[in-house]
Design an enzyme around this catalytic site. Structure first.
Site, PDB file in Angstrom:
ATOM      1  N   CYS A 114       0.813  -1.230   0.000  1.00  0.00           N
ATOM      2  CA  CYS A 114       0.000   0.000   0.000  1.00  0.00           C
ATOM      3  C   CYS A 114       0.837   1.266   0.000  1.00  0.00           C
ATOM      4  O   CYS A 114       0.366   2.322  -0.407  1.00  0.00           O
ATOM      5  CB  CYS A 114      -0.947   0.001   1.193  1.00  0.00           C
ATOM      6  N   HIS A 249      -3.409   7.250   1.935  1.00  0.00           N
ATOM      7  CA  HIS A 249      -3.825   5.930   1.487  1.00  0.00           C
ATOM      8  C   HIS A 249      -5.234   5.663   1.999  1.00  0.00           C
ATOM      9  O   HIS A 249      -5.554   5.964   3.148  1.00  0.00           O
ATOM     10  CB  HIS A 249      -2.849   4.886   2.034  1.00  0.00           C
ATOM     11  N   ASN A 279     -10.132  -0.080  -0.726  1.00  0.00           N
ATOM     12  CA  ASN A 279      -8.671  -0.019  -0.602  1.00  0.00           C
ATOM     13  C   ASN A 279      -8.043  -0.589  -1.877  1.00  0.00           C
ATOM     14  O   ASN A 279      -8.137  -1.792  -2.129  1.00  0.00           O
ATOM     15  CB  ASN A 279      -8.257  -0.828   0.639  1.00  0.00           C
TER      16      ASN A 279
HETATM   17  O1  UT7 Z   1      -4.035  -1.175   3.315  1.00  0.00           O
HETATM   18  C1  UT7 Z   1      -3.208  -1.602   4.344  1.00  0.00           C
HETATM   19  C2  UT7 Z   1      -3.649  -1.106   5.600  1.00  0.00           C
HETATM   20  N1  UT7 Z   1      -4.865  -1.800   6.009  1.00  0.00           N
HETATM   21  C3  UT7 Z   1      -5.565  -1.263   6.939  1.00  0.00           C
HETATM   22  O2  UT7 Z   1      -5.220  -0.188   7.360  1.00  0.00           O
HETATM   23  C4  UT7 Z   1      -6.747  -2.009   7.521  1.00  0.00           C
HETATM   24  C5  UT7 Z   1      -6.845  -1.659   8.963  1.00  0.00           C
HETATM   25  N2  UT7 Z   1      -7.937  -2.312   9.667  1.00  0.00           N
HETATM   26  C6  UT7 Z   1      -9.237  -1.993   9.502  1.00  0.00           C
HETATM   27  O3  UT7 Z   1      -9.565  -1.193   8.651  1.00  0.00           O
HETATM   28  C7  UT7 Z   1     -10.246  -2.603  10.434  1.00  0.00           C
HETATM   29  O4  UT7 Z   1      -9.586  -3.239  11.498  1.00  0.00           O
HETATM   30  C8  UT7 Z   1     -11.199  -3.627   9.751  1.00  0.00           C
HETATM   31  C9  UT7 Z   1     -12.149  -2.881   8.818  1.00  0.00           C
HETATM   32  C10 UT7 Z   1     -10.388  -4.630   8.970  1.00  0.00           C
HETATM   33  C11 UT7 Z   1     -12.059  -4.366  10.783  1.00  0.00           C
HETATM   34  O5  UT7 Z   1     -12.784  -3.449  11.566  1.00  0.00           O
HETATM   35  P1  UT7 Z   1     -12.867  -3.654  13.155  1.00  0.00           P
HETATM   36  O6  UT7 Z   1     -13.741  -2.600  13.684  1.00  0.00           O
HETATM   37  O7  UT7 Z   1     -11.445  -3.736  13.658  1.00  0.00           O
HETATM   38  O8  UT7 Z   1     -13.638  -5.035  13.265  1.00  0.00           O
HETATM   39  P2  UT7 Z   1     -13.170  -6.396  13.948  1.00  0.00           P
HETATM   40  O9  UT7 Z   1     -12.104  -7.034  13.161  1.00  0.00           O
HETATM   41  O10 UT7 Z   1     -12.930  -6.135  15.393  1.00  0.00           O
HETATM   42  O11 UT7 Z   1     -14.480  -7.260  13.810  1.00  0.00           O
HETATM   43  C12 UT7 Z   1     -15.675  -6.934  14.546  1.00  0.00           C
HETATM   44  C13 UT7 Z   1     -16.736  -7.976  14.262  1.00  0.00           C
HETATM   45  C14 UT7 Z   1     -16.255  -9.411  14.440  1.00  0.00           C
HETATM   46  O12 UT7 Z   1     -17.296 -10.149  15.024  1.00  0.00           O
HETATM   47  P3  UT7 Z   1     -17.261 -10.508  16.613  1.00  0.00           P
HETATM   48  O13 UT7 Z   1     -15.974 -11.259  16.824  1.00  0.00           O
HETATM   49  O14 UT7 Z   1     -17.271  -9.174  17.299  1.00  0.00           O
HETATM   50  O15 UT7 Z   1     -18.487 -11.316  16.791  1.00  0.00           O
HETATM   51  C15 UT7 Z   1     -16.045  -9.896  13.018  1.00  0.00           C
HETATM   52  O16 UT7 Z   1     -16.225 -11.289  12.889  1.00  0.00           O
HETATM   53  O17 UT7 Z   1     -17.183  -7.878  12.903  1.00  0.00           O
HETATM   54  C16 UT7 Z   1     -17.153  -9.170  12.283  1.00  0.00           C
HETATM   55  N3  UT7 Z   1     -16.851  -8.989  10.870  1.00  0.00           N
HETATM   56  C17 UT7 Z   1     -17.786  -8.791   9.925  1.00  0.00           C
HETATM   57  N4  UT7 Z   1     -19.121  -8.715   9.989  1.00  0.00           N
HETATM   58  C18 UT7 Z   1     -19.784  -8.468   8.841  1.00  0.00           C
HETATM   59  C19 UT7 Z   1     -15.628  -8.964  10.278  1.00  0.00           C
HETATM   60  N5  UT7 Z   1     -15.765  -8.740   8.951  1.00  0.00           N
HETATM   61  C20 UT7 Z   1     -17.091  -8.639   8.726  1.00  0.00           C
HETATM   62  C21 UT7 Z   1     -17.841  -8.403   7.560  1.00  0.00           C
HETATM   63  N6  UT7 Z   1     -19.190  -8.322   7.663  1.00  0.00           N
HETATM   64  N7  UT7 Z   1     -17.282  -8.213   6.345  1.00  0.00           N
END
Ligand code: UT7
Length: 322
Positions: A114, A249, A279
């Site tokens: 990225c 980014h 992204n």
């Molecule tokens: O380009 C390189 C740099 N990349 C980044 O900067 C990405 C950085 N990270 C992020 O943008 C975020 O961490 C994410 C968007 C990837 C995830 O967001 P989050 O608020 O950190 O969510 P999480 O991983 O804590 O997941 C929360 C919940 C989980 O369920 P439980 O364990 O709370 O029951 C996941 O299983 O959301 C669930 N979940 C989803 N639900 C519906 C994860 N993905 C999905 C989905 N749809 N697509």
């Protein structure tokens, strides 16, 4: 006289097919609400048959050359930032060179995921300032849809395909006020397992799929992006209050908001395209730059900061006066 790399043109290219969150939710266990709330993403473009990293890059390069009023033969350097090349080798930059009909120039790819575009811009700027190049095409192009695990909802909803390009040219002036004023790159290879692809020619002889521990990447991103921005502004001898446009980014709207808050930058100074492109890795910064140039937000004389962070980890930023 001060020799600097000045911005002569921008361009972009997106795959024809746009995919909304609702369409994605038909095949992936997710929802429009979750994606919008957690990431700000509403739409992404997905490459179809015949659309590749090199073909998108060529489209973006043509648009940037048109804006610059240059022909392909004016270019003596092509650097293409990508983590999804058409072939393991040769560099996709050479495919772009051939497609543009350039007889001879320097052409190579840069792999910094990225932050690849920031790496590519910094290398091009060094070559221009040293006299090794006069006019460079710097491109970020990706087809991440082809390395996503479409069964993994924690990653597949986050990425899209596309390409952005700029033309940089050497300019000598007495005040050196225009062009790339500073840049800084970083890498910390200890974080490999937080964002990587689980394959490659030398390990599995496969392309592999993207794997990410999103929450941990998120935390590092906010810290690293804020600190590298401060660093490049100090190097340029400017205060963050002088920034007209921050072009970060585009990984997650929440990362952009948190970075702007940390730096006390108004959100209206941050160019946001993650809603429409998702992204696009190395393509996201030049895609955002092109959009804000063509819609008239970026005006001659404006001070821009470009910045990115991604797999590796790698991160970097540059200060550019247009
Ligand atoms: O380009 C390189 C740099 N990349 C980044 O900067 C990405 C950085 N990270 C992020 O943008 C975020 O961490 C994410 C968007 C990837 C995830 O967001 P989050 O608020 O950190 O969510 P999480 O991983 O804590 O997941 C929360 C919940 C989980 O369920 P439980 O364990 O709370 O029951 C996941 O299983 O959301 C669930 N979940 C989803 N639900 C519906 C994860 N993905 C999905 C989905 N749809 N697509």
């Amino acid at each position: 006289m001060i020799r600097r790399s000045v911005l002569l043109g921008t361009g972009s290219a997106l795959p024809v097919r746009a995919v909304s969150n609702a369409e994605l939710a038909q095949t992936v266990e997710t929802s429009d609400e979750w994606i919008v709330e957690r990431t700000g993403i509403r739409n992404r473009h997905i490459a179809g048959e015949g659309e590749t990293t090199a073909s998108l890059a060529t489209g973006a390069a043509r648009a940037a050359l048109d804006m610059a009023g240059l022909s392909p033969q004016d270019i003596d350097l092509i650097i293409l930032a990508t983590a999804t090349p058409d072939q393991t080798f040769p560099a996709s930059a050479t495919l772009v060179q051939a497609a543009l009909g350039i007889d001879d120039c320097v052409a190579f790819d840069v792999a910094a995921v990225c932050s690849g575009f920031l790496y590519a811009v910094t290398v091009a700027d060094s070559m221009i300032r040293s006299g090794a190049a006069q006019r460079a095409l710097v491109i970020g192009s990706e087809t991440f849809s082809r390395i996503l695990d479409w069964e993994d909802r924690t990653t597949c909803v986050l990425f899209g395909d596309g390409a952005g390009a700029i033309v940089l040219g050497a300019e000598e002036s007495t005040d050196g006020k225009r062009g790339i004023l500073s840049s800084k790159l970083h890498a910390d290879g200890r974080h490999n397992q937080l964002l990587y692809v689980d394959g490659g020619p030398s390990t599995t002889q496969t392309v592999g799929k993207l794997r990410m521990k999103g929450q941990e990447v998120f935390r590092h991103a906010v810290v690293n992006l804020a600190s590298v921005l401060t660093e490049v502004m100090e190097l340029a001898g400017l205060a963050p209050t002088e920034i007209d446009w921050l072009i970060p980014h585009q990984a997650n709207a929440r990362i952009l908001d948190a970075t702007a808050r940390k730096l006390k930058l108004s959100p209206d100074k941050v160019v946001m395209t993650v809603d429409r492109h998702a992204n696009t890795s190395a393509a996201s910064v030049p895609l955002a730059l092109d959009l804000a140039t063509r819609d008239g937000r970026i005006q001659p004389g404006d001070l821009l900061v470009l910045e990115a962070m991604g797999g590796g980890f790698t991160w970097g930023a540059c200060v550019l006066r247009v």
